[in-house]
Design a protein around this motif. Sequence first.
Motif, PDB file in Angstrom:
ATOM      1  N   ALA A   1       1.243  -1.259   0.390  1.00 38.35           N
ATOM      2  CA  ALA A   1      -0.503   0.190   0.072  1.00 38.35           C
ATOM      3  C   ALA A   1       0.551   1.641  -0.390  1.00 38.35           C
ATOM      4  N   GLU A   2       0.164   2.288  -0.189  1.00 36.47           N
ATOM      5  CA  GLU A   2       1.024   3.296  -0.279  1.00 36.47           C
ATOM      6  C   GLU A   2       0.557   4.450   0.717  1.00 36.47           C
ATOM      7  N   ALA A   3      -0.546   4.272   1.715  1.00 40.95           N
ATOM      8  CA  ALA A   3      -0.635   4.816   2.804  1.00 40.95           C
ATOM      9  C   ALA A   3      -1.320   3.414   3.779  1.00 40.95           C
ATOM     10  N   MET A   4      -1.546   4.255   4.855  1.00 45.30           N
ATOM     11  CA  MET A   4      -2.494   2.986   6.068  1.00 45.30           C
ATOM     12  C   MET A   4      -3.121   4.127   6.814  1.00 45.30           C
ATOM     13  N   THR A   5      -4.281   3.713   6.799  1.00 46.79           N
ATOM     14  CA  THR A   5      -5.203   4.853   7.542  1.00 46.79           C
ATOM     15  C   THR A   5      -6.005   3.532   8.914  1.00 46.79           C
ATOM     16  N   LEU A   6      -6.121   4.727   9.688  1.00 45.33           N
ATOM     17  CA  LEU A   6      -7.649   3.915  10.815  1.00 45.33           C
ATOM     18  C   LEU A   6      -8.425   5.465  11.756  1.00 45.33           C
ATOM     19  N   GLN A   7      -9.598   5.056  11.837  1.00 41.66           N
ATOM     20  CA  GLN A   7     -10.105   5.519  13.128  1.00 41.66           C
ATOM     21  C   GLN A   7      -9.791   5.254  13.878  1.00 41.66           C
ATOM     22  N   VAL A   8      -9.511   6.035  14.734  1.00 42.56           N
ATOM     23  CA  VAL A   8     -10.256   6.125  16.359  1.00 42.56           C
ATOM     24  C   VAL A   8     -10.854   7.375  16.810  1.00 42.56           C
ATOM     25  N   ASP A   9     -11.290   7.077  18.653  1.00 41.04           N
ATOM     26  CA  ASP A   9     -12.117   8.419  19.092  1.00 41.04           C
ATOM     27  C   ASP A   9     -10.911   9.730  19.417  1.00 41.04           C
ATOM     28  N   ARG A  10     -11.140  10.224  19.316  1.00 41.17           N
ATOM     29  CA  ARG A  10     -10.447  11.612  20.146  1.00 41.17           C
ATOM     30  C   ARG A  10      -9.916  11.130  20.986  1.00 41.17           C
ATOM     31  N   ARG A  11     -10.801  10.749  22.397  1.00 39.14           N
ATOM     32  CA  ARG A  11     -10.288  10.201  23.372  1.00 39.14           C
ATOM     33  C   ARG A  11      -9.835   8.946  23.599  1.00 39.14           C
ATOM     34  N   ALA A  12      -8.450   8.296  23.377  1.00 41.10           N
ATOM     35  CA  ALA A  12      -8.854   6.841  23.634  1.00 41.10           C
ATOM     36  C   ALA A  12      -7.136   7.225  23.433  1.00 41.10           C
ATOM     37  N   PRO A  13      -7.215   6.620  24.447  1.00 46.88           N
ATOM     38  CA  PRO A  13      -5.309   6.831  24.665  1.00 46.88           C
ATOM     39  C   PRO A  13      -4.021   5.965  23.467  1.00 46.88           C
ATOM     40  N   ALA A  14      -5.214   5.542  22.511  1.00 49.98           N
ATOM     41  CA  ALA A  14      -4.133   5.096  21.255  1.00 49.98           C
ATOM     42  C   ALA A  14      -3.978   5.841  20.552  1.00 49.98           C
ATOM     43  N   LEU A  15      -4.712   7.168  20.818  1.00 48.69           N
ATOM     44  CA  LEU A  15      -4.203   8.128  19.885  1.00 48.69           C
ATOM     45  C   LEU A  15      -2.772   8.749  20.214  1.00 48.69           C
ATOM     46  N   THR A  16      -1.937   8.493  21.463  1.00 50.03           N
ATOM     47  CA  THR A  16      -0.484   9.218  21.741  1.00 50.03           C
ATOM     48  C   THR A  16       0.282   7.547  21.063  1.00 50.03           C
ATOM     49  N   LEU A  17      -0.034   6.916  20.504  1.00 46.91           N
ATOM     50  CA  LEU A  17       0.809   5.757  19.851  1.00 46.91           C
ATOM     51  C   LEU A  17       0.651   5.969  18.548  1.00 46.91           C
ATOM     52  N   TYR A  18      -0.530   6.309  17.500  1.00 51.76           N
ATOM     53  CA  TYR A  18      -0.194   6.299  16.744  1.00 51.76           C
ATOM     54  C   TYR A  18       0.396   7.785  15.987  1.00 51.76           C
ATOM     55  N   ARG A  19       0.042   9.021  17.274  1.00 44.49           N
ATOM     56  CA  ARG A  19       0.551   9.938  16.317  1.00 44.49           C
ATOM     57  C   ARG A  19       2.102   9.887  17.108  1.00 44.49           C
ATOM     58  N   SER A  20       2.946   9.148  17.829  1.00 39.29           N
ATOM     59  CA  SER A  20       4.151   8.959  17.665  1.00 39.29           C
ATOM     60  C   SER A  20       4.732   7.944  16.687  1.00 39.29           C
ATOM     61  N   VAL A  21       4.087   7.070  15.905  1.00 37.27           N
ATOM     62  CA  VAL A  21       4.597   6.624  14.621  1.00 37.27           C
ATOM     63  C   VAL A  21       4.694   7.124  13.249  1.00 37.27           C
ATOM     64  N   GLY A  22       3.647   8.612  13.495  1.00 36.88           N
ATOM     65  CA  GLY A  22       3.604   8.797  12.443  1.00 36.88           C
ATOM     66  C   GLY A  22       2.301   9.283  11.566  1.00 36.88           C
ATOM     67  N   PHE A  23       0.958   8.845  12.537  1.00 33.71           N
ATOM     68  CA  PHE A  23       0.350   9.423  11.657  1.00 33.71           C
ATOM     69  C   PHE A  23      -0.771  10.603  11.968  1.00 33.71           C
ATOM     70  N   VAL A  24      -0.826  11.332  10.776  1.00 30.99           N
ATOM     71  CA  VAL A  24      -1.828  12.306  11.089  1.00 30.99           C
ATOM     72  C   VAL A  24      -2.622  12.846  10.705  1.00 30.99           C
ATOM     73  N   PRO A  25      -3.499  13.667  11.133  1.00 30.11           N
ATOM     74  CA  PRO A  25      -4.936  13.937  11.179  1.00 30.11           C
ATOM     75  C   PRO A  25      -5.360  14.000   9.207  1.00 30.11           C
ATOM     76  N   MET A  26      -6.473  13.695   9.207  1.00 33.17           N
ATOM     77  CA  MET A  26      -7.107  14.133   7.611  1.00 33.17           C
ATOM     78  C   MET A  26      -7.893  14.090   7.374  1.00 33.17           C
ATOM     79  N   GLY A  27      -8.734  13.669   8.267  1.00 33.76           N
ATOM     80  CA  GLY A  27     -10.205  14.350   9.297  1.00 33.76           C
ATOM     81  C   GLY A  27     -11.118  14.363  10.063  1.00 33.76           C
ATOM     82  N   GLU A  28     -12.337  14.891  10.638  1.00 33.20           N
ATOM     83  CA  GLU A  28     -12.710  14.277  11.806  1.00 33.20           C
ATOM     84  C   GLU A  28     -14.329  14.021  11.229  1.00 33.20           C
ATOM     85  N   ASP A  29     -14.966  13.458  12.228  1.00 35.80           N
ATOM     86  CA  ASP A  29     -16.408  13.062  12.225  1.00 35.80           C
ATOM     87  C   ASP A  29     -17.045  12.688  13.711  1.00 35.80           C
TER      88      ASP A  29
END
Length: 153
Positions: free
Chosen positions: A107-135
């Motif tokens: 793949a060229e990119a990896m995406t995921l969805q997460v609740d903004r209150r989820a503790p895992a958000l810190t992990l995702y950001r630390s490995v380079g995931f960046v926000p691309m949208g919100e609902d």
Amino acid sequence: MSGAGLRFSRNLADADAIAYHLEACSTSFIPPLNERVAIPTYADKLARRAERFEAWQGDRLVGLVAIYCSDGGDAFVSNVSVLPEAARQGIGRHLVADAIAHARRCAEAMTLQVDRRAPALTLYRSVGFVPMGEDGDTLTLRLDLRRDAGCCG
């Protein structure tokens, strides 16, 4: 639960092991996983269709990352879960890194969805995931695998 006897594998868990694991992790999700999906049906789908990165301690599935890859498109992270008693031991980070390494090949990119209150958000950001949208409270995050892999400027 300590890291002793921990082993990492791919695609060994059957639907029953996945369902048992997801039930045990359900309340770690925001909102709880069992309020969003029928866990047995979801576990069966993951067992049949997803590429799974697993952490085992003995015969117990303690960590699971499941992704779907489409050649040349995006890889989608469907699940990241670690048993509550095994949290904060680096298991999730290890599994996410394995999934990223695999996705670089398909793949060229990896995406995921997460609740903004989820503790895992810190992990995702630390490995380079960046926000691309919100609902509402749901964030869609993206990791550019081409740039991350150093192939493109």
